[in-house]
Design a protein around this motif. Structure first.
Motif, PDB file in Angstrom:
ATOM      1  N   UNK A  52       6.340 -53.681 -55.649  1.00 29.27           N
ATOM      2  CA  UNK A  52       6.028 -54.375 -56.895  1.00 29.27           C
ATOM      3  C   UNK A  52       7.142 -54.217 -57.924  1.00 29.27           C
ATOM      4  N   UNK A  53       7.621 -52.990 -58.107  1.00 30.09           N
ATOM      5  CA  UNK A  53       8.647 -52.742 -59.110  1.00 30.09           C
ATOM      6  C   UNK A  53       9.938 -53.471 -58.817  1.00 30.09           C
ATOM      7  N   UNK A  54      10.349 -53.477 -57.556  1.00 27.75           N
ATOM      8  CA  UNK A  54      11.586 -54.161 -57.171  1.00 27.75           C
ATOM      9  C   UNK A  54      11.424 -55.674 -57.276  1.00 27.75           C
ATOM     10  N   UNK A  55      10.288 -56.188 -56.800  1.00 24.09           N
ATOM     11  CA  UNK A  55      10.032 -57.628 -56.869  1.00 24.09           C
ATOM     12  C   UNK A  55      10.146 -58.147 -58.295  1.00 24.09           C
ATOM     13  N   UNK A  56       9.600 -57.400 -59.253  1.00 25.46           N
ATOM     14  CA  UNK A  56       9.524 -57.883 -60.619  1.00 25.46           C
ATOM     15  C   UNK A  56      10.757 -57.564 -61.457  1.00 25.46           C
ATOM     16  N   UNK A  57      11.572 -56.587 -61.011  1.00 28.47           N
ATOM     17  CA  UNK A  57      12.661 -56.133 -61.867  1.00 28.47           C
ATOM     18  C   UNK A  57      14.066 -56.292 -61.307  1.00 28.47           C
ATOM     19  N   UNK A  58      14.218 -56.402 -59.991  1.00 28.01           N
ATOM     20  CA  UNK A  58      15.568 -56.575 -59.453  1.00 28.01           C
ATOM     21  C   UNK A  58      16.214 -57.883 -59.931  1.00 28.01           C
ATOM     22  N   UNK A  59      15.447 -58.988 -60.138  1.00 27.85           N
ATOM     23  CA  UNK A  59      16.097 -60.209 -60.652  1.00 27.85           C
ATOM     24  C   UNK A  59      16.753 -60.007 -62.013  1.00 27.85           C
ATOM     25  N   UNK A  60      16.192 -59.120 -62.841  1.00 30.95           N
ATOM     26  CA  UNK A  60      16.767 -58.847 -64.155  1.00 30.95           C
ATOM     27  C   UNK A  60      18.167 -58.263 -64.011  1.00 30.95           C
ATOM     28  N   UNK A  61      18.311 -57.298 -63.103  1.00 33.20           N
ATOM     29  CA  UNK A  61      19.625 -56.691 -62.875  1.00 33.20           C
ATOM     30  C   UNK A  61      20.568 -57.691 -62.211  1.00 33.20           C
ATOM     31  N   UNK A  62      20.057 -58.428 -61.220  1.00 30.89           N
ATOM     32  CA  UNK A  62      20.897 -59.408 -60.519  1.00 30.89           C
ATOM     33  C   UNK A  62      21.471 -60.429 -61.504  1.00 30.89           C
ATOM     34  N   UNK A  63      20.647 -60.875 -62.448  1.00 25.37           N
ATOM     35  CA  UNK A  63      21.109 -61.847 -63.447  1.00 25.37           C
ATOM     36  C   UNK A  63      22.193 -61.254 -64.334  1.00 25.37           C
ATOM     37  N   UNK A  64      22.102 -59.954 -64.607  1.00 27.12           N
ATOM     38  CA  UNK A  64      23.083 -59.307 -65.481  1.00 27.12           C
ATOM     39  C   UNK A  64      24.470 -59.258 -64.859  1.00 27.12           C
ATOM     40  N   UNK A  65      24.544 -59.404 -63.530  1.00 30.75           N
ATOM     41  CA  UNK A  65      25.845 -59.368 -62.847  1.00 30.75           C
ATOM     42  C   UNK A  65      26.634 -60.656 -63.045  1.00 30.75           C
ATOM     43  N   UNK A  66      25.945 -61.755 -63.346  1.00 34.92           N
ATOM     44  CA  UNK A  66      26.587 -63.054 -63.602  1.00 34.92           C
ATOM     45  C   UNK A  66      27.542 -63.455 -62.470  1.00 34.92           C
ATOM     46  N   UNK A  67      27.080 -63.268 -61.244  1.00 29.34           N
ATOM     47  CA  UNK A  67      27.886 -63.612 -60.081  1.00 29.34           C
ATOM     48  C   UNK A  67      27.177 -64.654 -59.236  1.00 29.34           C
ATOM     49  N   UNK A  68      27.948 -65.471 -58.547  1.00 30.39           N
ATOM     50  CA  UNK A  68      27.390 -66.441 -57.600  1.00 30.39           C
ATOM     51  C   UNK A  68      27.262 -65.845 -56.196  1.00 30.39           C
ATOM     52  N   UNK A  69      27.764 -64.636 -56.023  1.00 31.05           N
ATOM     53  CA  UNK A  69      27.711 -64.005 -54.702  1.00 31.05           C
ATOM     54  C   UNK A  69      26.447 -63.166 -54.559  1.00 31.05           C
ATOM     55  N   UNK A  70      25.315 -63.859 -54.429  1.00 28.25           N
ATOM     56  CA  UNK A  70      24.026 -63.224 -54.207  1.00 28.25           C
ATOM     57  C   UNK A  70      23.578 -63.509 -52.774  1.00 28.25           C
ATOM     58  N   UNK A  71      23.066 -62.476 -52.105  1.00 26.00           N
ATOM     59  CA  UNK A  71      22.648 -62.600 -50.706  1.00 26.00           C
ATOM     60  C   UNK A  71      21.319 -61.863 -50.518  1.00 26.00           C
ATOM     61  N   UNK A  72      20.577 -62.250 -49.493  1.00 25.75           N
ATOM     62  CA  UNK A  72      19.352 -61.507 -49.167  1.00 25.75           C
ATOM     63  C   UNK A  72      18.999 -61.736 -47.705  1.00 25.75           C
ATOM     64  N   UNK A  73      17.954 -61.039 -47.270  1.00 24.18           N
ATOM     65  CA  UNK A  73      17.471 -61.186 -45.899  1.00 24.18           C
ATOM     66  C   UNK A  73      16.829 -62.547 -45.657  1.00 24.18           C
ATOM     67  N   UNK A  74      16.575 -63.305 -46.717  1.00 20.24           N
ATOM     68  CA  UNK A  74      15.945 -64.628 -46.566  1.00 20.24           C
ATOM     69  C   UNK A  74      16.717 -65.514 -45.610  1.00 20.24           C
ATOM     70  N   UNK A  75      18.056 -65.510 -45.709  1.00 23.44           N
ATOM     71  CA  UNK A  75      18.866 -66.390 -44.864  1.00 23.44           C
ATOM     72  C   UNK A  75      19.114 -65.812 -43.476  1.00 23.44           C
ATOM     73  N   UNK A  76      18.448 -64.696 -43.172  1.00 21.79           N
ATOM     74  CA  UNK A  76      18.447 -64.158 -41.812  1.00 21.79           C
ATOM     75  C   UNK A  76      17.033 -64.214 -41.251  1.00 21.79           C
ATOM     76  N   UNK A  77      16.201 -65.049 -41.857  1.00 19.96           N
ATOM     77  CA  UNK A  77      14.798 -65.065 -41.469  1.00 19.96           C
ATOM     78  C   UNK A  77      14.146 -66.403 -41.814  1.00 19.96           C
TER      79      UNK A  77
END
Length: 699
Positions: A112-137
């Motif tokens: 729950x904590x990661x689901x709701x809060x990791x996007x906040x940190x990811x947005x702070x990086x201001x990078x287009x190089x975002x990856x996840x397991x979604x594109x391996x599944x």
């Protein structure tokens, strides 16, 4: 805390099984199914005991560690945060924002904590190089849903408790406990279909655990599911079996789909798929004649070169037969926290591309199959720094050997993880969050994918260790420091995800509250899935697009592969993966109780293929693909299709630097040292693990 009974949801897979946990003097003494949980009804699988094992695991990190010349050393949170933010800022100032990348692993969505809060940190990086397991599944599921229904999370779920005919393609829910179909106690739910006079049919290159319990099983050549689905659709049109019912009032593109499918007759594709024309027609007729029916395709359908086309066509079959948004068919949930309701309908695809290969972005992420080359290829916007969250991509993404080398070349790496595993051992600093029994839980995502509408909140069983941090505290503080790098953080206070969860429940369709869920620790049953279209659609004018232009265009690529068997000179077998009930990717291998027993990291091969290669049971073989080789024992079985071999996913723990005492004793080898980052679904960039040609030879 002497003796108590704790109720919670198991978050180790998608099934959301309810647990009853006995505790004596602060020690977990028993974990069993919660018979009063209205969703799981007392069912659990062997993985549930791993919650105790993870909590007690001596290898689990609880405080930040830093890699030094003298090994890993514990450091303070303050020192860790200060260094991480400083290094990220330094690298981005020198090389640009895109020099920093982030990868989020599958466990992220189970917390729950990661689901709701990791996007906040990811947005702070201001990078287009975002990856996840979604594109391996499951990316093709999201892509098809977005194109047809207007939202990537509006994915139809099999109404398994009421269907009379279930066609399962490339899915093994008895081993996975369901996937993009959260369904505890699935074996008994499938059996219930048969008891009420219905039928279960499985199509898979392996006689899986689910196929063994089905009424019928048919082998199919890996990577050819799209041809089979088109032949079923062609039969529906050719024999006047199409009947959309009320869906015809808000569905576009029927004639175009008829035109596209016309050439793909059962006779034309039977050699390609290995399924006879008569069988295809039989399945089509039975599907149409059933009182209710549902076609469900899962990971085996997604992770192939035509995964997006296949997931589209599965949805199309359910529409053409009137089984979408119908009891016993493919339905949509009405979750207590409806994050889809606030969705934007703007473009989500190909807004930018990867630097090296030009692979498309989807939902703000690039395909993970391109991560290694984005690190290794020099030039502007080359990835110099990587942050991983709850992930082990070296074991779970294509060409893990190449990614291993890429991680070793990074200028800086941070891991938010509880273990020093194959991937995180490359990190400069590891930030471990409190986990499992130490954290409260609510399944934000899997309630949206469940076969029944339910809601359940689990309070923490144990307090976190003194001085430890929750995942939401880590992400929020990192995001704050990224936004305020020069100011003091003394006034910063992280906000618990329970605050937003409570608001989401109150403004949801049932008007629940967090307090209401706390008063019902077994969960609340909110009822069976109900028809909700066209109101639930997010497409313009709320209409189903059964023939999306971008998917229709990709049929030309499929057509060109009609007589391609996927093999090349010297590589005469097709490799597929498999999952075991005691596994979930690479997570569970440090639990002695889950890995004990016979070796499960074997190459399954048909008896005739073994005979042709002069192989005997337990022979050691060398399996080679374009990208690498591994050696492992074989398991001879007629449960495999001829010409197809299978390895389990998530093994390969023998790499240097891994600090997992149990897992390294059951190391096995990694299937992703064979999977090829160049073999993927060209439309979306999703990895195609089930289209890998390999050579098999005796050691």
């Amino acid at each position: 805390m002497r003796n108590l009974t704790h109720f919670r949801t198991c978050n180790l897979c998608e099934a959301m099984c309810g647990l009853e946990i006995k505790v004596e003097d602060g020690v977990v003494t028993k974990i069993e199914g919660d018979k009063n949980d209205p969703f799981s009804r007392g069912h659990i699988c062997p993985k549930a005991v791993a919650l105790k094992d993870i909590y007690e695991d001596p290898n689990r990190l609880k405080f930040p560690v830093k890699r030094t010349e003298n090994g890993w050393q514990q450091i303070s949170w303050e020192a860790a945060f200060e260094e991480i933010v400083s290094k990220i800022k330094e690298i981005q100032t020198k090389n640009g924002n895109n020099a920093v990348a982030m990868y989020q692993g599958n466990p992220s969505i189970h917390n729950l904590g990661t689901t709701m809060n990791s996007p906040l940190f990811a947005k702070s990086l201001r990078t287009k190089n975002m990856f996840s397991a979604t594109s391996a599944d499951q990316l093709p599921h999201h892509f098809a849903a977005w194109q047809m229904f207007g939202h990537p999370m509006l994915m139809p779920i099999p109404d398994i408790d009421f269907t009379d005919f279930m066609l399962i393609i490339g899915g093994n829910p008895i081993a996975s406990n369901g996937s993009i179909m959260s369904v505890p106690d699935v074996a008994n739910r499938l059996k219930a279909i048969q008891k009420r006079g219905g039928k279960v049919v499985v199509i898979d290159p392996r006689l899986t655990e689910t196929a063994a319990k089905a009424d019928q099983h048919f082998f199919i050549r890996p990577g050819t599911d799209a041809f089979l689905l088109l032949a079923i659709i062609q039969t529906l049109f050719a024999e006047n079996l199409v009947n959309l019912g009320r869906l015809s009032d808000f569905t576009d593109g029927i004639e175009l789909l008829k035109e596209i499918s016309a050439e793909f007759t059962p006779e034309k594709i039977e050699k390609q798929t290995g399924i006879s024309a008569s069988t295809i027609r039989q399945l089509t007729h039975e599907f149409v004649q059933a009182k209710s029916a549902v076609c469900y395709g899962r990971v085996g359908v997604s992770v192939q070169t035509f995964g997006s086309i296949a997931q589209w066509l599965i949805n199309a079959i359910n529409v053409l037969t009137g089984n979408l948004d119908r009891t016993g068919g493919a339905m949509f949930t009405a979750p207590a926290v409806d994050f889809l309701a606030r969705a934007k309908t703007d473009n989500r695809f190909n807004r930018w591309q990867s630097r090296v290969r030009g692979l498309p972005e989807f939902l703000g992420e690039l395909p993970v199959a391109t991560l290694a080359e984005e690190i290794l290829t020099e030039g502007e916007n080359q990835i110099k720094c990587l942050i991983t969250s709850c992930g082990n991509p070296i074991l779970s993404t294509p060409n893990g050997g190449q990614l291993d080398k890429a991680f070793d070349s990074l200028e800086y790496m941070v891991a938010i993880d509880i273990y020093i595993n194959e991937s995180t051992q490359h990190a400069d600093i590891i930030l471990p969050p409190a986990t499992g029994l130490e954290v409260p839980h609510y399944d934000m995502t899997f309630h949206v994918l469940a076969v029944r509408n339910t809601a359940k909140f689990s309070e923490a069983l144990f307090p976190k260790s003194e001085g430890a941090k929750y995942d939401w505290e880590i992400y929020q503080e990192l995001a704050y420091r990224m936004a305020h790098p020069t100011s003091s953080n003394e006034g910063f206070v992280a906000e618990s995800p329970e605050v937003k969860l409570d608001l989401g429940l109150q403004f949801g369709p049932y008007g629940l509250s967090l307090q209401k869920l706390k008063e019902n620790p077994h969960g609340i049953d909110l009822g069976a899935l109900k028809p909700c279209l066209p109101n639930r659609l997010f497409t313009p004018e709320k209409r189903i697009n059964i023939a999306p232009a971008i998917l229709v265009k990709d049929i030309a690529r499929l057509r060109k592969s009609l007589n391609d068997n996927g093999l090349s000179a010297g590589f005469e077998y097709l490799l597929i993966g498999r999952r075991h009930l005691r596994d979930n990717n690479s997570w569970m291998h440090n639990s002695e109780r889950l890995v004990k027993g016979r070796n499960r990291c074997t190459l399954m091969i048909h008896s005739e293929d073994a005979k042709n290669l002069n192989l005997e049971s337990n022979s050691l073989v060398k399996v080679t693909s374009r990208v690498g080789s591994v050696e492992l024992p074989i398991e001879i079985t007629d449960q495999m299709m001829r010409g197809v071999v299978s390895m389990p996913h998530g093994y390969g723990h023998a790499r240097k630097g891994v600090k997992l005492d149990v897992a390294t004793q059951h190391a096995g080898v990694s299937i992703n040292d064979l999977t090829d980052e160049l073999v993927l679904d060209a439309l979306t960039g999703n990895a195609a693990f089930n289209n890998v040609a390999v050579k098999v030879e005796k050691v």
